[in-house]
Design an enzyme around this catalytic site. Structure first.
Site, PDB file in Angstrom:
ATOM      1  CD  GLN A   1      -5.696   2.982  -4.768  1.00  0.00           C
ATOM      2  OE1 GLN A   1      -5.947   2.649  -3.619  1.00  0.00           O
ATOM      3  NE2 GLN A   1      -6.026   2.233  -5.808  1.00  0.00           N
ATOM      4  CB  SER A   2      -9.451   8.736  -1.234  1.00  0.00           C
ATOM      5  OG  SER A   2      -9.960   9.164   0.016  1.00  0.00           O
TER       6      SER A   2
END
Ligand SMILES: *Cc1c(COP(=O)(O)O)cnc(C)c1O
Length: 337
Positions: A74-75
């Site tokens: 979930q960068s």
């Protein structure tokens, strides 16, 4: 400091607003302001956009047709890189490391991951603890052999080039404070790959602003985090021609709010998300800004910032909420009147 000496793509919405948070100030008993770097304008915003202005400037200068970067599943950095690349017509490939082991469908495919793909980036996934830097080199070599001119952006965009984006933020913040006649006693923000804090501290020290910065950790233990920030600040100062301007004691991190690990939500972070959302109408994210805000809130309650005007630098990340919906219990908000 003369940042226009460096290549830059001016795509962020700057300056970001500096606003009072009146209700949260009342709740915490300090004069709390917020610097809205969640509003940088690139695909729901965030701090990586400032770094990418300089990183993408360098990529274009090198004649790159493709950028590659890496981050956690979930960068936010990956998502902003994908959007920036789309805008510039560059191909974008992202290596994602599964640092949490979560199997939730939204974690793996919604939130930032959905946006990466909507912006046309390709992604590949690796287990936690994998040698991501080595993997990115391998991937880049493969694409170079196919004729691409690949520009590699490090995780979080944290190198001296990316940190220039936060030197710029320091200039912007002090100019806003000067124009408004606002004396700032401290800046607090979430720190991770260290480019944000390193750039800010370098800029503030070079201006002799006298504004201390407190980074609230999201991953590494304190000594390691502070050392990472200081190392990068020293290199950034060197790039700017003001070597030695950042002393080790100018770099302060509190890593008491990491919880069980990177990317794993904490109770105090979830409470911070609710407080910001309910009192200020502002969205945080569970991985970074919520932990930063949790540190800010607890330290304020303990009296650490007594009598101070504190600026919380909101580094963004709200797109991640949709990958972390499982962390919130909100069934009690459905009622029948
Ligand atoms: C990357 C990120 C941070 C941390 O910034 P670094 O420059 O990596 O230290 C903080 N908040 C959010 C929302 C981020 O995406």
């Amino acid at each position: 400091m003369h940042l226009s000496r460096f290549p830059r793509v001016h795509l962020a919405h700057l300056p970001t607003p500096l606003e009072p948070m009146k209700r949260l100030s009342g709740e915490l008993g300090i004069d709390l302001w917020i610097k809205r770097d969640d509003c940088t304008g690139m695909s729901t915003g965030g701090n990586k956009t400032r770094k990418l202005e300089f990183l993408m400037g360098e990529a274009l200068e090198h004649g790159a047709d493709m950028v590659m970067t890496q981050g956690a599943t979930q960068s936010n950095h990956a998502r902003q890189t994908a959007a920036f690349a789309a805008k510039l017509g560059l191909t974008c490939h992202i290596l994602l490391e599964d640092r949490t082991g979560y199997n939730y469908a939204n974690y793996k495919g919604n939130g930032n991951v959905l946006l990466d793909h909507l912006h046309g980036a390709t992604t590949e996934s690796f287990p936690g603890g994998h040698d991501m830097v080595g993997e990115m080199e391998r991937a880049a070599e493969k694409k170079r052999a196919e004729g691409h001119n690949v520009y590699i952006i490090p995780g979080g965009g944290s190198n001296p080039t990316g940190a220039l984006g936060y030197v710029n933020c320091a200039l912007e913040l002090v100019a806003q404070a000067n124009d408004a006649g606002l004396k700032i006693d401290r800046v607090v923000h979430a720190t991770g790959s260290s480019g944000t804090q390193a750039g800010l501290v370098t800029g503030l020290c070079a201006m002799n602003a006298g504004i201390p910065v407190l980074g609230i950790g999201t991953r590494a233990p304190q000594q390691k985090q502070e050392q990472m920030v200081h190392d990068l600040a020293c290199k950034t100062a060197e790039k700017l021609g003001c070597t030695g301007v950042v002393r080790r004691e100018d770099v302060l991190a509190n890593t008491d709010y990491v919880g069980e690990g990177y990317g794993l939500p904490t109770d105090s972070g979830i409470e911070a998300i609710r407080l910001f959302a309910e009192l200020e109408g502002i969205l945080l994210d569970p991985v970074y800004s919520a932990k930063g805000a949790a540190g800010l809130i607890e330290l304020a309650r303990k009296g650490t910032f007594k009598g101070e005007r504190v600026v919380f630098l909101h580094t963004g990340g709200s797109a991640g909420l949709f990958g972390y919906d499982f962390a919130f219990d909100h069934a009690d908000r459905w009622i029948n009147l």
